[in-house]
Design a protein around this motif. Structure first.
Motif, PDB file in Angstrom:
ATOM      1  N   ASP A 129       6.564   0.743  -3.112  1.00 22.21           N
ATOM      2  CA  ASP A 129       5.043   0.883  -2.122  1.00 22.21           C
ATOM      3  C   ASP A 129       4.845   2.291  -2.321  1.00 22.21           C
ATOM      4  O   ASP A 129       3.364   2.678  -2.697  1.00 22.21           O
ATOM      5  CB  ASP A 129       5.338   0.689  -0.557  1.00 22.21           C
ATOM      6  CG  ASP A 129       5.633  -0.827  -0.496  1.00 22.21           C
ATOM      7  OD1 ASP A 129       5.513  -1.723  -1.384  1.00 22.21           O
ATOM      8  OD2 ASP A 129       5.614  -1.252   0.648  1.00 22.21           O
ATOM      9  N   ILE A 162       0.026  -5.764  -1.333  1.00 21.15           N
ATOM     10  CA  ILE A 162       0.100  -4.234  -1.495  1.00 21.15           C
ATOM     11  C   ILE A 162      -0.890  -3.602  -1.973  1.00 21.15           C
ATOM     12  O   ILE A 162      -1.047  -2.248  -1.476  1.00 21.15           O
ATOM     13  CB  ILE A 162       1.659  -3.989  -2.187  1.00 21.15           C
ATOM     14  CG1 ILE A 162       1.843  -2.440  -2.107  1.00 21.15           C
ATOM     15  CG2 ILE A 162       1.518  -4.584  -3.506  1.00 21.15           C
ATOM     16  CD1 ILE A 162       2.276  -1.988  -0.591  1.00 21.15           C
ATOM     17  N   THR A 166      -2.913  -0.686   0.408  1.00 20.54           N
ATOM     18  CA  THR A 166      -2.782   0.644  -0.043  1.00 20.54           C
ATOM     19  C   THR A 166      -4.031   1.313  -0.259  1.00 20.54           C
ATOM     20  O   THR A 166      -4.255   2.387   0.221  1.00 20.54           O
ATOM     21  CB  THR A 166      -1.846   0.728  -1.387  1.00 20.54           C
ATOM     22  OG1 THR A 166      -0.604   0.090  -1.166  1.00 20.54           O
ATOM     23  CG2 THR A 166      -1.795   2.107  -2.002  1.00 20.54           C
TER      24      THR A 166
END
Length: 522
Positions: A129, A162, A166
């Motif tokens: 991540d 993700i 993000t």
């Protein structure tokens, strides 16, 4: 002012960078070309301010908005750009950085950067991540610094992933004017926790838009759509070949009665707007040679997926003018609900119903009128968000700034319009800064608005430096400095002018409390 004097003025303007001067000089050159052939009646309507061509140039050689298929681009690479298919996230971001500089628009900067979670997720496999965050954060900064135009637009959602999370994290941290951002919300797919992050971002930086994904999806085919520029919904792998707009205020002033407005005056000026649309689209498609470009040859766009946008503005003024016509009380509106104290659009039931009737009439005209070059043979109706040159007229179907009712009443007044405007409609709610301590209330307000049928939910927080104008973002601090220092972002000048002409900084802040928002009904 002569063209030569205007050229000289631009070259000496201390607020403009060399790049900005080049852009303005190019616009002047386009405006010096012979205009596409139109009738005298249409030319007169343009001169009178009834119909507007949005300053797209006298001989359009590029579409207004272009939405390439970036997934296909990364999968296939590009022979024209001498790029191989992307193999990892670094190559994907590098390839996107390159192609963005080859995607035209009315601003010469791409208005659509893609549904970035769909585009980039395949290249994030095996990355942790924090690595994804660092790479996307640099990419986000690069976009704002090298393509400094707030009409540039990224889409994310409705799935939880993700890349989506993000980008929301980065956008809240950086608080940039660009790129514009829309989060797609689908109650059947999107976790409430993810919607809460998007709503909390609005409390932090007035972004993103939150789009009603099911409603927008139903308006287009399986190939999909994108939301671009301010808030405009258009076919993916296509776009908008042109946008012409009709000033409903001026149309209403020319009508002798409400009956005359609907039966004669509105259809007449709609017909003239269609003449302008066909003239401009015909030049683009038949004479400009744009559709010989590599974007078409490599399958990133398709000529048949470009639609004209039939724009309108000045609904509020049109309704208020028509209420003064002699047959207003005889009009077939539903007066079963008692009138509110004010008789103005946005506050009064009968006035709002008249506005909805106008939108319904426009929808019928647009859906029944063929165009030479359109999406399935038709234009797409659009509630146009205004321009910096507009004076004494309200954008689209919005309630005049500074006169807005409470947030829920505001939404209920305009929601009925949203079903008609396939290619985009937006109402910008300005919320009091107390919402920052209660982001759950923002989420509940958003859910209620989308449940009412809004195609897109947009809100400003009154205390933020970052603020929406028509749908694009500016910083109030940049506007304050613009007259003396200019700005590195191309849209600050537009925002500075709109602050004076459209008075968007006078929008009424509303207090929203969580206990007042959960489940309001129509």
């Amino acid at each position: 002012m002569t063209v030569e004097n205007r050229f000289a003025q631009i070259t000496r303007d201390p607020r403009l960078s060399p790049k900005q001067k080049a852009n303005y000089l190019a616009l002047e050159a386009e405006s010096s070309l012979p205009y596409v052939k139109i009738s005298e009646a249409l030319a007169q309507a343009k001169t009178q301010g009834v119909i507007c061509d949005m300053f797209e140039g006298n001989a359009p050689f590029k579409p207004r908005y272009v939405l390439p298929d970036y997934v296909k681009f990364l999968q296939n690479g590009s022979e024209y750009l001498e790029l191989s298919p992307a193999q990892d996230l670094d190559e994907a971001l590098n390839a996107l950085t390159i192609i963005y500089h080859h995607v035209p628009s009315v601003t010469n900067i791409p208005v659509y950067l893609g549904q970035l979670d769909d585009v980039l997720l395949p290249y994030c496999q095996g990355l942790d991540d924090e690595t994804i965050y660092r790479k996307l954060r640099l990419f986000w900064i690069m976009l704002d610094r090298t393509l400094p135009d707030a009409f540039m637009h990224v889409n994310i959602g409705p799935t939880d992933n993700i890349v989506c999370r993000t980008i929301l994290r980065i956008d809240a941290e950086l608080k940039q004017i660009a790129p514009n951002l829309t989060f797609m919300y689908d109650p059947a797919v999107t976790p409430e926790a993810l919607l809460q992050i998007a709503a909390s971002n609005i409390c932090e930086c007035s972004k993103p838009h939150i789009a009603n994904y099911p409603i927008n999806t139903r308006a287009f085919d399986q190939q999909g759509f994108g939301i671009v520029s301010c808030y405009n919904s258009l076919p993916l792998a296509g776009g908008a070949n042109t946008l012409s707009r009709l000033n409903l205020k001026e149309v209403a002033l020319k009508a002798s009665s409400i009956g005359d407005f609907f039966t004669n005056v509105l259809p007449h000026y709609c017909q003239l707007t269609y003449e302008l649309i066909d003239a401009r689209a015909s030049f683009l498609h038949q004479e400009s040679n744009f559709f010989n470009s590599f974007l078409v040859q490599e399958g990133l766009i398709e000529e048949s997926r470009f639609a004209p946008m039939f724009g309108i503005y000045g609904m509020a003024e049109a309704v208020n003018i028509l209420q003064g016509k002699p047959d207003f009380n005889e009009d077939s509106l539903d007066h079963s609900i008692a009138k509110q104290p004010s008789n103005l659009y946005g506050h009064n039931t009968a006035a709002n119903e008249l506005g909805h009737k106008i939108s319904k009439a426009l929808d019928a005209i647009v859906k029944s009128t063929p165009v030479k070059f359109g999406y399935k043979g038709r234009a797409l109706l659009h509630s146009q968000g205004g321009m910096n040159t507009d004076r004494d007229v309200t954008p689209g179907v919005r309630i005049p700034y500074g006169t807005e009712p409470d947030a829920i009443s505001h939404i209920q007044a305009v929601a009925e319009h949203h079903q008609y405007y396939t290619s985009g409609i937006s109402d910008i709610l300005t919320i009091d800064e107390t919402i920052k301590t209660n982001p759950l209330a923002m989420m509940q307000l958003c859910k209620g608005a989308l449940n009412q049928g809004l195609r897109i939910f947009s809100a400003n927080v009154a205390s933020h430096d970052l603020v929406r104008v028509t749908g694009y973002m500016v910083k109030k601090s940049d506007i304050a400095r613009y007259k003396e220092q200019g700005s590195r972002t191309n849209t600050t000048g537009l925002g500075a002018e709109a602050a004076e002409t459209a008075k968007f900084l006078q929008r009424q802040p509303r207090v929203v409390a969580h206990e007042h928002t959960p489940a309001y009904s129509k």
